[in-house]
Enzyme design. Structure first.
Site, PDB file in Angstrom:
ATOM      1  N   ARG A 100       0.806  -1.384  -0.009  1.00 48.91           N
ATOM      2  CA  ARG A 100       0.044   0.169   0.930  1.00 48.91           C
ATOM      3  C   ARG A 100       1.423   1.261  -0.103  1.00 48.91           C
ATOM      4  NH1 ARG A 100      -5.523   1.414   3.230  1.00 48.91           N
ATOM      5  NH2 ARG A 100      -6.333  -0.626   2.206  1.00 48.91           N
ATOM      6  N   GLN A 130      -9.639  -4.432  -3.007  1.00 44.33           N
ATOM      7  CA  GLN A 130     -11.142  -3.730  -2.404  1.00 44.33           C
ATOM      8  C   GLN A 130     -12.222  -4.042  -3.267  1.00 44.33           C
ATOM      9  OE1 GLN A 130     -11.931  -2.238   0.811  1.00 44.33           O
ATOM     10  NE2 GLN A 130     -14.265  -2.560  -0.368  1.00 44.33           N
ATOM     11  N   ASP A 224     -17.256   6.155  -0.215  1.00 43.12           N
ATOM     12  CA  ASP A 224     -15.766   6.629   0.206  1.00 43.12           C
ATOM     13  C   ASP A 224     -16.107   8.456   0.623  1.00 43.12           C
ATOM     14  OD1 ASP A 224     -13.524   5.964   0.576  1.00 43.12           O
ATOM     15  OD2 ASP A 224     -12.707   6.165  -1.888  1.00 43.12           O
TER      16      ASP A 224
HETATM   17  N1  NVA Z   1      -9.722   6.550  -0.787  1.00 40.96           N
HETATM   18  C1  NVA Z   1      -9.398   6.159  -0.108  1.00 40.96           C
HETATM   19  C2  NVA Z   1     -10.235   4.581   0.440  1.00 40.96           C
HETATM   20  C3  NVA Z   1      -9.502   4.517   1.324  1.00 40.96           C
HETATM   21  C4  NVA Z   1      -9.645   2.859   2.022  1.00 40.96           C
HETATM   22  C5  NVA Z   1      -7.976   6.632   0.184  1.00 40.96           C
HETATM   23  O1  NVA Z   1      -7.616   6.459  -0.350  1.00 40.96           O
HETATM   24  O2  NVA Z   1      -7.665   6.989   1.445  1.00 40.96           O
HETATM   25  N1   CP Z   2     -11.422  -0.336   2.408  1.00 44.24           N
HETATM   26  C1   CP Z   2      -9.935  -0.818   3.146  1.00 44.24           C
HETATM   27  O1   CP Z   2      -9.005  -0.333   2.348  1.00 44.24           O
HETATM   28  O2   CP Z   2      -9.822   0.208   4.312  1.00 44.24           O
HETATM   29  P1   CP Z   2      -8.126   0.617   4.817  1.00 44.24           P
HETATM   30  O3   CP Z   2      -7.900   1.749   4.506  1.00 44.24           O
HETATM   31  O4   CP Z   2      -9.105   0.394   6.411  1.00 44.24           O
HETATM   32  O5   CP Z   2      -7.588  -0.915   5.083  1.00 44.24           O
END
Ligand code: NVA
Ligand code: CP
Length: 313
Positions: A100, A130, A224
Site C-alpha cells: 500500500r 477492494q 467513499d
Molecule cells: N479513497 C480512500 C480509500 C480508503 C480505503 C483513500 O485512499 O484514503
Molecule cells: N477499505 C480499506 O482499504 O480500508 P483500510 O484503509 O482500513 O485498509
C-alpha cells in the site's frame, strides 16, 4: 500474470475464479491451510490501514503462513535504497508482497523487479483488492444475473472510483460515477479505459454530475471518503462544498431500486459522504463487504501463488 497491480489488468475469467474461491474461503477458511506452511508474505504499507492490513495478515495466517508487516519508514527505501533493489531482497524472503503506497508507478516498479507476486493493497490510482470484495458482496446479494441493474458510485473521483469503474466494466455491468465536474471527477484516462473494457464485456460506463439521476433506479449506491489519504488539506473546504450534493441520504436512497443496497469501502464519516441513518440501515452491506476483504485477499494469494491469474497484459 504474476502480479495484481491494477483492477484493469484482470480478465472476467480471473475475477470469476477469484470470486468462486473467495466464496469457498468464506465457508471453509482453512481449505488451503498448508499452502504457505513455514513461509512468509510481506505486507508493506506507507499509508494507514485497518481492513487491508487485518484482512491480509489473517488471509496469510489462514493459508498457514506468517505475515511480515513493514511500515513505510521501516525499510531502507526511505534512506535511498532503490525500489528495484528492495523488490529483489523481499523476493528472497517472502512468497508474495502486498503493498500500500502513494504512486502507482512505485507498485508497478516493484512488480517488474520482484520475482514473487506483488499485490496492490491501494495506491492513489487504484484499489483492486477492494473491488473484488465489493463484487463478491454484490454477487451474494443480487446473484449472477445483473442485467438491467445499475451500480452507482457517488462522491470524489479517486482510487476507489477507478476500481469501481474498471471492475464494473470487466463484469459487464452498467456502472456509474456521480461526481462533480472538474477537479474531483475521475481522470479522463480512467473513463476512457473503463469504457473500452465495457465495450468488450457488454457493460456500460456512465459519468455524470447529476446525483439524483444517478441514484434513480440504482441497485447499489456506493461511496467513499471525500478526503483520501495523501489528499492536500488545502482542498478540504472546496471539496466539502463540491461534494455536498453527492452525500448519500435517505432521500437519495428513496430514488433507488426497491431492493437497493448501500456500500462503502470504509473508513466512513457519518454526516459527510453518507448519513448515519443510511450507513446503519438494513440496506447497508458494509460489514459483509469488510468481511470479504479477507476472503478475497486469501483467494488472490491462493491463485497468484499457484500462477493461475491470466490477466490481459
Ligand atoms: N479513497 C480512500 C480509500 C480508503 C480505503 C483513500 O485512499 O484514503
Ligand atoms: N477499505 C480499506 O482499504 O480500508 P483500510 O484503509 O482500513 O485498509
Amino acid at each position: 500474470m504474476k502480479d495484481l497491480l491494477r483492477s484493469q489488468d484482470l480478465l472476467k475469467s480471473d475475477v470469476e475464479m477469484l470470486l468462486a474461491t473467495a466464496s469457498e474461503f468464506a465457508s471453509e477458511p482453512l481449505k488451503a491451510s498448508n499452502l504457505l506452511a513455514n513461509k512468509t508474505v510481506a505486507i508493506y504499507m506507507s499509508k494507514p490501514s485497518t481492513r487491508t492490513r487485518l484482512a491480509s495478515e489473517s488471509a496469510v495466517a489462514h493459508l498457514g503462513g506468517t505475515p511480515i508487516f513493514l511500515r513505510g519508514d521501516d525499510l531502507q527505501i526511505g534512506r535511498g535504497e532503490t525500489i528495484a533493489d528492495t523488490a529483489k531482497v523481499i523476493s528472497q524472503f517472502a512468497e508474495a508482497l502486498i503493498i500500500r503506497t502513494f504512486a502507482q508507478s512505485d507498485v508497478d516498479e516493484l512488480g517488474a523487479n520482484a520475482s514473487i507476486p506483488v499485490i496492490n493493497g491501494l495506491t492513489d490510482y487504484d484499489h483492486p483488492t477492494q473491488a473484488l470484495a465489493d463484487w463478491l458482496t454484490i454477487r451474494e446479494v443480487f446473484g449472477k444475473d445483473i442485467s438491467g441493474r445499475k451500480f452507482t458510485y457517488f462522491g470524489d473521483g479517486n482510487n476507489v472510483t477507478t476500481a469501481w469503474l474498471m471492475m464494473g466494466a470487466i463484469m459487464g455491468a452498467h456502472v456509474v460515477a456521480a461526481t462533480p465536474e472538474g477537479k474531483f471527477a475521475p481522470k479522463r484516462e480512467v473513463i476512457e479505459l473503463a469504457s473500452k473494457l465495457a465495450l468488450e464485456s457488454g457493460g456500460r460506463v456512465e459519468v455524470t454530475s447529476d446525483a439524483r439521476s444517478a441514484a434513480s433506479g440504482a441497485s447499489v449506491l456506493y461511496t467513499d471518503v471525500w478526503m483520501s489519504m495523501g489528499d492536500p488539506e488545502a482542498d478540504r473546504i472546496e471539496k466539502e462544498k463540491a461534494l455536498a450534493s453527492y452525500s448519500i441520504s435517505d432521500e437519495l436512497m428513496s430514488l433507488a431500486s426497491k431492493d437497493a443496497i448501500f456500500m462503502h469501502c470504509l473508513p466512513a464519516h457519518r454526516g459527510q459522504e453518507v448519513s448515519a441513518s443510511v450507513m446503519d440501515s438494513p440496506a447497508s452491506k458494509i460489514w459483509r463487504q469488510a468481511y470479504h476483504r479477507r476472503t478475497t485477499i486469501q483467494a488472490i494469494l491462493y491463485h497468484s501463488l499457484r500462477g493461475e491469474l491470466k490477466g490481459r497484459i
